[in-house]
Design an enzyme around this catalytic site. Sequence first.
Site, short mmCIF file in Angstrom:
data_model
loop_
_atom_site.label_atom_id
_atom_site.label_comp_id
_atom_site.label_asym_id
_atom_site.label_seq_id
_atom_site.Cartn_x
_atom_site.Cartn_y
_atom_site.Cartn_z
N HIS A 41 0.82 -1.22 0.00
CA HIS A 41 0.00 0.00 0.00
C HIS A 41 0.85 1.26 0.00
O HIS A 41 0.56 2.18 -0.78
CB HIS A 41 -0.99 0.02 1.16
CG HIS A 41 -2.00 1.11 1.01
ND1 HIS A 41 -3.05 1.03 0.14
CD2 HIS A 41 -2.08 2.34 1.57
CE1 HIS A 41 -3.75 2.15 0.17
NE2 HIS A 41 -3.18 2.97 1.03
N TYR A 56 1.55 5.10 -2.57
CA TYR A 56 1.87 6.48 -2.23
C TYR A 56 3.26 6.88 -2.71
O TYR A 56 3.50 8.06 -2.99
CB TYR A 56 1.70 6.71 -0.72
CG TYR A 56 0.24 6.74 -0.37
CD1 TYR A 56 -0.49 7.92 -0.48
CD2 TYR A 56 -0.44 5.58 0.00
CE1 TYR A 56 -1.84 7.95 -0.21
CE2 TYR A 56 -1.79 5.59 0.28
CZ TYR A 56 -2.49 6.79 0.17
OH TYR A 56 -3.84 6.82 0.42
N HIS A 84 -9.63 0.13 -10.78
CA HIS A 84 -9.23 1.16 -9.82
C HIS A 84 -7.77 1.54 -10.02
O HIS A 84 -7.41 2.73 -10.04
CB HIS A 84 -9.46 0.64 -8.40
CG HIS A 84 -8.84 1.49 -7.34
ND1 HIS A 84 -9.32 2.73 -6.99
CD2 HIS A 84 -7.75 1.27 -6.54
CE1 HIS A 84 -8.57 3.23 -6.03
NE2 HIS A 84 -7.61 2.37 -5.74
N PHE A 85 -6.90 0.54 -10.16
CA PHE A 85 -5.48 0.80 -10.38
C PHE A 85 -5.27 1.62 -11.65
O PHE A 85 -4.41 2.51 -11.71
CB PHE A 85 -4.69 -0.51 -10.49
CG PHE A 85 -4.40 -1.14 -9.16
CD1 PHE A 85 -4.44 -0.41 -7.99
CD2 PHE A 85 -4.06 -2.48 -9.08
CE1 PHE A 85 -4.17 -0.98 -6.77
CE2 PHE A 85 -3.77 -3.07 -7.86
CZ PHE A 85 -3.83 -2.32 -6.69
N HIS A 86 -6.05 1.31 -12.69
CA HIS A 86 -5.86 2.02 -13.95
C HIS A 86 -6.39 3.46 -13.88
O HIS A 86 -5.96 4.30 -14.68
CB HIS A 86 -6.52 1.24 -15.10
CG HIS A 86 -5.69 0.09 -15.57
ND1 HIS A 86 -5.69 -1.13 -14.93
CD2 HIS A 86 -4.81 -0.03 -16.60
CE1 HIS A 86 -4.86 -1.96 -15.55
NE2 HIS A 86 -4.31 -1.32 -16.56
N ARG A 113 -10.34 -10.90 -11.57
CA ARG A 113 -9.16 -10.32 -12.16
C ARG A 113 -8.18 -11.45 -12.48
O ARG A 113 -8.29 -12.56 -11.99
CB ARG A 113 -8.51 -9.31 -11.21
CG ARG A 113 -8.07 -9.91 -9.88
CD ARG A 113 -7.73 -8.87 -8.84
NE ARG A 113 -6.56 -8.09 -9.19
CZ ARG A 113 -5.87 -7.36 -8.32
NH1 ARG A 113 -6.23 -7.33 -7.04
NH2 ARG A 113 -4.82 -6.64 -8.70
N ARG A 114 -7.22 -11.14 -13.37
CA ARG A 114 -6.12 -12.05 -13.70
C ARG A 114 -6.58 -13.31 -14.42
O ARG A 114 -5.85 -14.28 -14.50
CB ARG A 114 -5.35 -12.48 -12.45
CG ARG A 114 -4.88 -11.37 -11.52
CD ARG A 114 -4.00 -11.96 -10.44
NE ARG A 114 -3.56 -10.97 -9.48
CZ ARG A 114 -4.09 -10.82 -8.26
NH1 ARG A 114 -5.09 -11.58 -7.88
NH2 ARG A 114 -3.63 -9.90 -7.45
#
Length: 552
Positions: free
Chosen positions: A222, A226, A373-375, A438-439
Amino acid sequence: MMLKNYNFPKKDARLYMSFMYVTFASLLVGGLMGLLQTLSRSGEFQLPFGINYYTILTVHGVILGLVLTTFFIVGFQFALMGKTVGLSDKQRKWAWIAFWTMLVGTIMAAVTILIGEANVLYTFYAPLRAHPAFYIGLALVIVGSWIAVFTNFRQLYVWKKANPGQKSPLLAFMVVINMAMWFIASLGVAISVLVLFIPWSLGYAATINVLLSRTLFWYFGHPLVYFWLLPAYMAWYAIIPKIIGGKLFSDSLARMAFILLLLFSIPVGFHHQLTEPGIDPTWKFIQVVLTFMVVIPSLMTAFSIFATFETTGRRLGHKGLFGWFKNLPWGDVRFFAPFVGMVAFIPGGAGGIVNASHQMNSLIHNTIWVTGHFHLTIATTVILTYFGIAYWLVPHLTGRRLTPRLNKLGIIQTIIWTVGMTIMSTSMHIQGLLGGPRRSDFSNYAGGEQVQTWISYQLAQAVGGTILFIGILLMIYIFIQLAFFAPKGVQEFPIAEEEVDAEPTPKILENWYLWIGITIALILFAYTIPMIDIIKHSPPGSLPFDWPIGRS
């Protein structure tokens, strides 16, 4: 005080550009893997030459999520430190050692993935096992980054000794915060790789402690987010104001936001493990609460940025309620690309609240919602800001300039990227709400109605991914032009100055012992008892002190 009118010597510029070369080579390779991945998942395209789907999935994640980001951040932060506090010959030598150590590690890990010996994805969850060279390569990347960490620390220390009583330059302060967070966080993945994964992959340990390895990864995983994000914040706080003709809104607020991000970015890894057994729900809940604390510095950042926009616009004479907004420099890609990234962070942050929430996480956990979300956050907010930085940093380092033509191409590139990412990320979020995992590749699976629905959304992802790859090719073209072919000239290194009548920055904000001490205390509070429980209840043979002597 900042080293004004300081132009980088060629030997410094060469160092910083070396990181940029690896960054944009990674963008091309990782982007191609992403394109192949989305086309394969659509069911309309078969991977050529017997390429394994999980190989390209691993390359995509590792190259873009770890290699591109780390090389860009370290190179950019070295440039910031060189501009604000200087770089000595000895420090430059250590910076080169950091670069080559990271590059050797990257090549080792990449080769094992490409030959099919490390199809373990960028999270490399056990019990998936890779070739030992993959883990050794990761260890070298971490060690190389640590060399950069302590070089940056040394740069600020030397500057402080030469300028007693003065507050450190804001950007140098921000770099040290980010590197302190990175070092503390990466201790987790370093321990996991060195103590658990490498002996296990070499055969010296018969088993591996899966829960312990995953906990150590997310202790790191996590704050990794950041680590990606804070360089974008650096640009938003201290560079964008200069580009729009303004000044830094509040030095104190910027420093406080970064301190809070340091405090609350590390002791929150359990919110990625809410569905895993073996961790007491009480500690999961505590870390979820700590996770939501990062909303405070995020809102501080949003307030500071838009306050800068408005005060600058009104100082320039723009009237009306939104006159300042209409007259922002929309035609300047150095502003436009990061601004689009800022806007994407609004839905991205909302999705992050869902991911970190105890109950809502159970709906979307391990679905392709998380990938969407990551994208939004990393591949849009962070990457578009990185591109915005590159539009001025690369020509500044190469002695060239961002021409009107390249600026216009940059605007087009940003729009292409935004359209492609909107299509792809939106379809990922919807498919995730419908339970799409996912994946996973369903292209060869003639399943029921639900699977066919998932595949229809994967077709939309292929459309978005194709548009994105066009944006990648255009970005690579612009980078090559800025690095080698754009006209010679002077490109500004934009750093905003503080308001003349600004309130003095409290000295406590630079009390490193205090803030690092509080960070360590929060980590010990959040992790000590859960880690004792995990180790206490570990199965036999899964811990280093249980390993049999010799190879198993």
